[in-house]
Design an enzyme around this catalytic site. Structure first.
Site, short mmCIF file in Angstrom:
data_model
loop_
_atom_site.label_atom_id
_atom_site.label_comp_id
_atom_site.label_asym_id
_atom_site.label_seq_id
_atom_site.Cartn_x
_atom_site.Cartn_y
_atom_site.Cartn_z
N ASN A 179 11.26 3.05 -30.12
CA ASN A 179 11.31 4.51 -30.24
C ASN A 179 10.83 5.18 -28.95
O ASN A 179 9.96 4.67 -28.25
CB ASN A 179 10.46 4.96 -31.42
CG ASN A 179 10.93 4.36 -32.73
OD1 ASN A 179 12.12 4.05 -32.87
ND2 ASN A 179 10.04 4.18 -33.68
N ASP A 187 9.78 8.50 -28.95
CA ASP A 187 9.18 9.77 -29.38
C ASP A 187 7.67 9.87 -29.18
O ASP A 187 7.08 10.92 -29.41
CB ASP A 187 9.50 10.01 -30.86
CG ASP A 187 9.19 8.80 -31.74
OD1 ASP A 187 8.12 8.19 -31.56
OD2 ASP A 187 10.04 8.46 -32.60
N HIS A 224 12.12 1.20 -24.58
CA HIS A 224 13.25 2.08 -24.25
C HIS A 224 12.80 3.34 -23.52
O HIS A 224 13.61 4.25 -23.33
CB HIS A 224 14.01 2.45 -25.52
CG HIS A 224 14.77 1.31 -26.11
ND1 HIS A 224 15.18 1.27 -27.44
CD2 HIS A 224 15.18 0.15 -25.57
CE1 HIS A 224 15.81 0.13 -27.67
NE2 HIS A 224 15.82 -0.57 -26.55
N CYS A 274 12.94 10.68 -11.11
CA CYS A 274 13.74 11.33 -10.08
C CYS A 274 14.87 10.41 -9.65
O CYS A 274 14.64 9.24 -9.33
CB CYS A 274 12.87 11.70 -8.88
SG CYS A 274 13.78 12.46 -7.53
N CYS A 325 14.03 9.93 -5.47
CA CYS A 325 12.91 9.12 -4.97
C CYS A 325 12.42 8.10 -5.99
O CYS A 325 11.61 7.23 -5.65
CB CYS A 325 11.75 10.01 -4.53
SG CYS A 325 10.85 10.83 -5.88
N CYS A 341 10.12 16.68 -2.84
CA CYS A 341 11.39 15.94 -2.93
C CYS A 341 12.52 16.82 -3.44
O CYS A 341 13.60 16.86 -2.88
CB CYS A 341 11.21 14.71 -3.83
SG CYS A 341 12.74 13.84 -4.22
N GLY A 377 10.70 -0.92 -39.88
CA GLY A 377 11.67 0.15 -39.72
C GLY A 377 12.74 -0.10 -38.69
O GLY A 377 13.18 0.83 -38.01
#
Length: 343
Positions: free
Chosen positions: A175, A177, A192, A200, A203, A246, A283
């Site tokens: 997840n 979140d 993930h 960025c 950079c 940047c 889950g």
């Protein structure tokens, strides 16, 4: 190449730390080839060493391991839990869904007229960064209105309690979140990435970002209604890097479809799976790779694995325990203080 039985392939390690094309092997080694009366899968030679049952010669059929139906006896699970010193808890979208977090999967899993796989790709961001940022802005704003549920709390309370006993709990989550962190969990591996981190494209700097909205141009944008028109925000008005002037374009620091996972995170995951003496799968549908292989890999070396899910999954029969129902209902009694705990 080796031919391995389909029943045993889930015992193969999915951990790759190389930054080259080998990191993508998990995406291609599960092509199923129908041969004769059963199914076998083609697996690269170097994966064979991760099986706990021996591979034999090339082309040799490995005998299937007879599996029994997983137990739903909570008392038996609690006996195992009381003895465990290193517990790994693998979590998926089912945990967050009980907090009201949209999953963007299956029927109705759309943002406007697109599914997540239409937007969560490097190609989609290159073509239309404004639309992709609208999608992620909407998700960030939704998450800021959600709270951890009973399952998140049970995990964090268990970690805090067991740490005082010299025992460890690690959360390996798919997840993005951050609800585990908000619930108080400290040892969290986010394979993930996170909705609240940016990277960025110029950079490469990664930073936490909890601004709401993340930039002025996205204020009031991102409505999920299918009739909503794209905001078509100019690229120079989208979130920009503030590192050393940047000013490069920022993207969400999440793993998109077609991208490889962070090799450093995977190395940490591998270490945790190698030392754990109890594993919980909470889950998750056990169909998203490489995370779908983590728990079967642990089970393949004889470590008890307990699955907590709304329904059975393709991996259920690999595990020692299965508890069906909402995670917020089934998990708290499983992780509460055991009578043998002295602290």
């Amino acid at each position: 190449m080796y031919f391995l039985d389909k029943q045993l392939i889930l015992g193969v390690s999915s951990i790759y730390t190389q930054k080259n094309e080998e990191a993508d092997v998990i995406n291609v080694c599960f092509s199923v080839c129908e041969r004769g009366s059963g199914f076998r899968q083609l697996v690269p030679r170097r994966l064979v060493g991760h099986l706990r049952y021996g591979a034999g010669e090339a082309g040799r059929r490995i005998p299937l391991v007879e599996m029994s139906r997983p137990s739903s006896d909570l008392a038996e699970f609690r006996k195992v839990f009381a003895k465990a010193k290193h517990i790994a808890i693998i979590t998926g979208a089912g945990v967050s869904a009980e907090s009201g977090v949209p999953t963007f999967r299956g029927a109705g899993g759309y943002w406007r007229k697109w599914q997540a796989q239409d937007l969560a790709t490097p190609e989609a961001f290159s073509r239309n960064p404004s639309r992709v940022w609208e999608f992620y802005h909407y998700r960030r704003e939704v998450m800021l209105s959600k709270s951890p549920n009973a399952a998140h709390s049970a995990i964090s309370e268990c970690e805090a309690r067991l740490s005082r006993q010299g025992r460890s709990v690690v959360v390996i989550t798919q997840n993005i979140d951050e609800l585990h962190r908000r619930a108080g969990s400290r040892h969290v591996l986010e394979i993930h990435g996170s909705l609240f981190k940016t990277r960025c494209v110029n950079c490469g700097h990664v930073a936490e970002n909890y601004k709401s909205p993340i930039c002025a141009a996205l204020h009031g944008k991102g409505a999920p209604d299918p009739n909503t028109r794209d905001a078509k925000i100019a690229v120079e008005d989208l979130p920009r890097c503030e590192e050393d002037s940047c000013k490069g374009l920022l993207r969400p620091h999440v793993v998109w479809f077609g991208e490889t996972l962070d090799p450093d995170i995977l190395t940490q995951v591998e270490k945790e799976l190698e030392i754990c003496d109890l594993c919980l799968v909470v889950g998750t549908s056990s169909v998203v790779y490489p995370a779908a292989m983590f728990a079967p890999q642990v089970a393949a070396r004889g470590v008890p694995v307990a699955e907590f899910n709304m329904e059975t999954t393709p991996a259920t029969m690999r595990f020692a325990f299965h508890f069906q129902g909402p995670c917020g209902t089934t998990l708290p009694p499983a992780l509460e203080r055991h009578e043998t705990e002295v602290i």
